[in-house]
Design an enzyme around this catalytic site. Sequence first.
Site, PDB file in Angstrom:
ATOM      1  N   GLU A 249     -88.084  38.558 -27.636  1.00 11.49           N
ATOM      2  CA  GLU A 249     -87.829  37.504 -26.648  1.00 11.49           C
ATOM      3  C   GLU A 249     -88.390  36.167 -27.113  1.00 11.49           C
ATOM      4  OE1 GLU A 249     -85.878  37.609 -24.196  1.00 11.49           O
ATOM      5  OE2 GLU A 249     -85.493  39.755 -24.132  1.00 11.49           O
TER       6      GLU A 249
ATOM      7  N   TYR B 178     -89.382  33.461 -17.759  1.00  9.17           N
ATOM      8  CA  TYR B 178     -88.298  34.265 -18.310  1.00  9.17           C
ATOM      9  C   TYR B 178     -88.835  35.399 -19.182  1.00  9.17           C
ATOM     10  CZ  TYR B 178     -84.703  35.992 -21.343  1.00  9.17           C
ATOM     11  OH  TYR B 178     -83.893  36.853 -22.033  1.00  9.17           O
TER      12      TYR B 178
ATOM     13  N   ASP C 261     -82.253  33.600 -17.763  1.00  6.85           N
ATOM     14  CA  ASP C 261     -82.166  32.532 -18.755  1.00  6.85           C
ATOM     15  C   ASP C 261     -80.981  31.638 -18.399  1.00  6.85           C
ATOM     16  OD1 ASP C 261     -79.896  33.939 -19.522  1.00  6.85           O
ATOM     17  OD2 ASP C 261     -80.407  33.971 -21.649  1.00  6.85           O
TER      18      ASP C 261
ATOM     19  N   CYS D 275     -68.572  34.562 -19.477  1.00  7.67           N
ATOM     20  CA  CYS D 275     -68.819  33.495 -18.501  1.00  7.67           C
ATOM     21  C   CYS D 275     -69.555  32.344 -19.187  1.00  7.67           C
ATOM     22  CB  CYS D 275     -69.622  34.039 -17.321  1.00  7.67           C
ATOM     23  SG  CYS D 275     -69.724  32.909 -15.920  1.00  7.67           S
TER      24      CYS D 275
ATOM     25  N   CYS E 143     -62.190  34.069 -17.525  1.00 11.13           N
ATOM     26  CA  CYS E 143     -62.254  34.732 -16.225  1.00 11.13           C
ATOM     27  C   CYS E 143     -61.337  35.950 -16.154  1.00 11.13           C
ATOM     28  CB  CYS E 143     -61.908  33.737 -15.119  1.00 11.13           C
ATOM     29  SG  CYS E 143     -63.072  32.351 -14.995  1.00 11.13           S
TER      30      CYS E 143
ATOM     31  N   CYS F  14     -63.236  39.027 -17.070  1.00  9.89           N
ATOM     32  CA  CYS F  14     -64.511  39.247 -16.383  1.00  9.89           C
ATOM     33  C   CYS F  14     -64.395  40.386 -15.383  1.00  9.89           C
ATOM     34  CB  CYS F  14     -64.950  37.967 -15.663  1.00  9.89           C
ATOM     35  SG  CYS F  14     -66.483  38.163 -14.732  1.00  9.89           S
TER      36      CYS F  14
ATOM     37  N   CYS G 218     -66.267  36.493  -7.568  1.00 14.84           N
ATOM     38  CA  CYS G 218     -66.826  35.225  -8.027  1.00 14.84           C
ATOM     39  C   CYS G 218     -66.336  34.051  -7.175  1.00 14.84           C
ATOM     40  CB  CYS G 218     -66.459  35.001  -9.486  1.00 14.84           C
ATOM     41  SG  CYS G 218     -67.119  33.462 -10.163  1.00 14.84           S
TER      42      CYS G 218
END
Length: 278
Positions: free
Chosen positions: A32, A115, A133, A177, A184, A187, A193
Site C-alpha cells: 500500500e 486510506y 482511495d 468506472c 458503463c 459495469c 448507479c
Amino acid sequence: MSAHRLIAWAAVNGRDLPWRHTRDPWAILVSEVMLQQTQVARVVPVWRAFLERFPTAPACAAAPQSDVVTAWRGMGYNRRAVSLHRCAIAVTADHAGRVPDDLDALLALPGIGAYTARAVLAFAYERAVGVLDVNAARVHARLAGAPVDQTTADAAAPSGQAWAWNQAILDLGATICTKRQPRCGDCPLSDDCAWHRAGPDPAPARTRQSKFEGSDRQGRGRLVDALRLGAVSADPADLAEIMGWPGDTKRAQRVALSVVADGLADWADNSLTLCLRQ
C-alpha cells in the site's frame, strides 16, 4: 447496491495482483505504501524484491535506513521509504514486530494515513471497513449520486466479504468506472448507479500535469540514485552535474538541502560529501 453482483464480476474480471495472495499485514502494508502515486506495473517487481530483503517489520527496522532507500530504487518519491523504515521501527518497538490490527494504532504509525490504515484492516485482517482511495471514492460517489464520506463507505462494506468487496470496488474504479470515458455498459452496477441513470456529466477539462523532464523531482531522483551507489561530492558544481543541470549550482544546492531536510541524506566529512542517511 448488490455486493454479490459486484464480487461475482470481480471474480472473473479482477486484477491478479501478488499482494492479493497473502494476508500478511507487513507485506500488505508495504504494497500500500508503494502503490501511493506509483503504477502497479512498477510496484510488482520492487515489492517482491523488497520483501525478500525485508520479509518482516523487524528485519526492516534492523537495517540501516540507507539499505531501505536503496531497495526502494525505481519507485520514486523516496520519502516514502524513509517513512516505511520509521514505521517498521515503531511496529517493532511498540507492537512486538507485528503490524497492529487496530485503526487508532495504525494511524499512530509514521506515514500511515486513513486510506493505508483501512487497507491493512480490510486486506490483512478482513475487517468490514471501506477502503476509500480516489478510484473507490469516485465509484461510491457515482453510485450514490453525491460525494461519500468515510463513515458511509465503512457502512457499505459487507461483513464477512469486506476483502472481496473492497478489492472489487478498487478494480471497478481502476478499469471500468474511470474518471474519463467510463465504460458503463460493462459495469455490473450500472442499474444501481445514480450517475448513470442521470446521464454522465460532460468530460472534465484536462488539467496539464507538471512536466517531469527537467523538474526538481527529476533532479532529486538522480541525486538519490547516485547516493545509492555511495557518497557524492557536495561541491555545488558536482551536484549540478549529477542532477542534470550543469552550471545551475544554486538550484542544485537548494534541491540537495531538501533531500537532507526530508531525512534521506546527511552531509559527511565536514560537509565535503553527501551520503544516504544510515
